[in-house]
Scaffold this active site. Structure first.
Site, short mmCIF file in Angstrom:
data_model
loop_
_atom_site.label_atom_id
_atom_site.label_comp_id
_atom_site.label_asym_id
_atom_site.label_seq_id
_atom_site.Cartn_x
_atom_site.Cartn_y
_atom_site.Cartn_z
N LYS A 168 -3.61 -8.03 12.72
CA LYS A 168 -4.73 -7.37 12.01
C LYS A 168 -4.56 -7.69 10.53
O LYS A 168 -3.64 -7.18 9.87
CB LYS A 168 -4.67 -5.86 12.30
CG LYS A 168 -5.16 -4.95 11.19
CD LYS A 168 -6.65 -4.88 11.09
CE LYS A 168 -7.10 -3.95 9.97
NZ LYS A 168 -7.09 -4.57 8.64
N GLU A 244 7.83 -4.42 5.03
CA GLU A 244 7.95 -4.94 3.66
C GLU A 244 7.03 -4.09 2.80
O GLU A 244 5.81 -4.23 2.86
CB GLU A 244 7.51 -6.41 3.59
CG GLU A 244 8.32 -7.35 4.45
CD GLU A 244 9.76 -7.48 4.03
OE1 GLU A 244 10.12 -6.98 2.94
OE2 GLU A 244 10.54 -8.06 4.79
N CYS A 278 4.49 -7.23 -4.66
CA CYS A 278 5.53 -6.21 -4.49
C CYS A 278 6.79 -6.56 -5.28
O CYS A 278 7.58 -5.68 -5.58
CB CYS A 278 5.84 -6.05 -3.00
SG CYS A 278 6.06 -7.64 -2.18
N GLU A 379 4.79 2.24 -9.06
CA GLU A 379 4.44 0.83 -8.97
C GLU A 379 3.06 0.63 -9.61
O GLU A 379 2.16 1.46 -9.40
CB GLU A 379 4.41 0.44 -7.48
CG GLU A 379 4.24 -1.03 -7.24
CD GLU A 379 4.27 -1.38 -5.75
OE1 GLU A 379 3.90 -0.53 -4.91
OE2 GLU A 379 4.65 -2.52 -5.45
O1 LIG Z 1 3.59 -8.41 -2.25
C1 LIG Z 1 4.48 -9.15 -1.77
C2 LIG Z 1 4.24 -10.56 -1.64
C3 LIG Z 1 5.48 -11.37 -1.61
C4 LIG Z 1 5.26 -12.70 -2.20
C5 LIG Z 1 6.48 -13.58 -2.10
O2 LIG Z 1 7.02 -13.74 -1.01
O3 LIG Z 1 6.87 -14.18 -3.10
#
Ligand SMILES: O=CCCCC(=O)O
Length: 476
Positions: A168, A244, A278, A379
């Site tokens: 999804k 994650e 992130c 954040e």
């Molecule tokens: O928001 C997280 C995305 C991760 C990007 C990356 O793997 O550099």
């Protein structure tokens, strides 16, 4: 939607619209799936599981190699789709497609390296054997900020391990997911092995993932709030989870750092994807002796940044995802200024030159940020660099670790032993030392504390999709 090897539309022909975040224009309508379509997709994945799991690792690997080649051949089309739908500058979109393709390649190779082992027994008439087997059907939920690479980072290891999957994608970026699935189909994906359910509302899809016993694993990239809910609910059936989640990365400029190198690194990293990542630096700890040269270099670079639609030449600041994101960023900036932060540049929504139709915020630097401010704790997910001065290096580690998150951290220092001690002492899963790009398909990506569970990419990435089975053989 792509279910059981067929492109499908939902029964009631429901659709939802996809908007260009740079202009607010509708660019497409896509099928709006729900409980019924997700259930069909899970059935397809379940029916395909035994055959895919029993296929040789070489066969699964060949498929992923073909998907990699096709993704590289279609790089430009995917990148253009991403820029239109997600807003990031075209150069960054091209880099993301390459990064996404890397996961297909890496796991094409890892598929052949799923090793078990034998263990000596204390009994001469006994043998131990450890076998790795696929977890089963996987439910995957991916975000809008990296709408191609976060798909391949989940689909590639799942398929390499012999799992089947239902994906999804984020409601803001279903077009990228559709384009990826077209390539998987072209690469010869057997029916049911990977399925795509596009949906405006993630809840009915998530509900099926959580309650259908045939789904044995959940993998999610997104907010900590949603991740916690998924972990709680998945526990009811003890499903495996990989999460994650959010981050609040410290970026540390030590008193022995090269301030120009550090400022250049920060300007590239903080404003990448308009801060919507992130692993984006959120708290910039600068030793007070370095602040002047650091801020001078950083602001001269930020002054030159151009905001606009990602398809325009020279643009490095694309739109934010929606108005709520702009409001959140603006609120954090206003709160910081009201509590004494100094605005070095930016601090407002961009409204001129047609940007009022999209969700643009000026690249912003805040100085004199302190712990009482919202931006110090929360954040941001936007183009704001909050600078915090520090004097005492002994307190630095405590300050940097003082967050519920633990995803990424960055250190600039020319003193090897200090950098090593910070690397060891920082409670984060990914640490860049004089390096703004410590991520790769070959390296384990993931967080500690409330930033998540599990790792993606690297050898760890395929382990997330494998069960460990022990055989104890009696020779009597
Ligand atoms: O928001 C997280 C995305 C991760 C990007 C990356 O793997 O550099």
């Amino acid at each position: 939607m792509f279910i059981n090897g067929q492109w499908a539309i939902p029964e009631k022909k429901n659709t939802f619209t996809v908007l260009n975040p740079a202009t607010g224009e509708t660019i497409a309508t896509v099928p709006d799936g729900g409980e019924k379509e997700t259930r069909l997709a899970v059935t397809a994945a379940h029916d395909a599981l035994d055959t895919w799991a029993a296929a040789t690792a070489y066969r699964r690997s060949d498929f992923l190699y073909r998907a990699h080649t096709l993704m590289m051949d279609n790089l430009e089309h995917l990148a253009q789709t991403m820029t239109l739908e997600q807003g990031k500058p075209i150069k960054a979109a091209r880099n993301e497609v390459k990064y996404g393709a890397d996961f297909l390649l890496w796991f094409a190779e890892e598929a052949k390296r799923v090793y078990g082992r034998t263990i000596p027994s204390a009994r001469s008439d006994q043998r131990f054997m450890v076998l790795k087997q696929p977890v089963g059907v996987v439910g995957a939920i991916t975000p809008w900020n990296y709408p191609v690479s976060m798909i391949t980072r989940k689909v590639a290891p799942a398929l390499a391990a012999g799992c089947t999957i239902v994906l999804k994608p984020a409601e803001a970026t279903p077009l990228c997911a559709i384009e990826v699935f077209k390539l998987l189909e072209k690469a010869g994906l057997p029916a049911g092995v990977a399925n795509l359910v596009t949906a405006r509302d993630p809840n009915p899809v998530g509900e099926v993932f959580l309650t259908d016993e045939r789904v044995r694993k959940l993998t999610f990239t997104g907010s900590t709030q949603v991740g916690k809910m998924l972990a709680r609910e998945a526990a009811a059936q003890m499903k495996r989870v990989s999460l994650e989640l959010g981050g609040h990365a410290p970026f540390i400029v030590c008193k022995d750092a090269d301030p120009v190198h550090a400022a250049k690194g920060l300007s590239l990293l903080k404003f990448l994807n308009t801060g919507q990542a992130c692993i984006s630096p959120n708290r910039i700890f600068v030793h007070e002796s370095m602040k002047e040269p650091f801020l001078k270099e950083l602001s001269s670079r930020v002054f030159k940044m151009k905001a606009g639609p990602g398809s325009e030449a020279g643009v490095s600041i694309g739109p934010l995802v929606n108005d709520t994101a702009v409001e959140k960023v603006d609120n954090q900036v206003k709160d910081a200024v009201a509590k004494g932060a100094k605005l070095v540049t930016g601090g407002f929504r961009l409204m001129e030159n047609g940007l009022d139709k999209g969700h643009f915020y000026a690249p912003t630097i805040l100085d004199n940020v302190t712990p009482e401010m919202l931006i110090y704790r929360e954040e941001t997910f936007g183009p704001v660099a909050p600078v915090i001065s520090y004097q005492d290096e002994k307190e630095l580690l405590t300050m940097a670790n003082d967050t519920r998150y633990g995803l990424a951290a960055y250190v600039y220092s020319q003193n090897l032993s200090k950098a090593m001690l910070l690397f060891e002492g920082l409670n984060f899963g990914i640490i860049g030392i004089n390096d703004i790009n410590p991520t790769s398909a070959a390296a384990p990506f993931g967080g500690m504390k409330e930033s998540g569970l599990g790792r993606e990419g690297a050898i760890e990435g395929i382990e997330e999709y494998l069960e460990t089975k022990l055989g104890g053989f009696s020779l009597k």
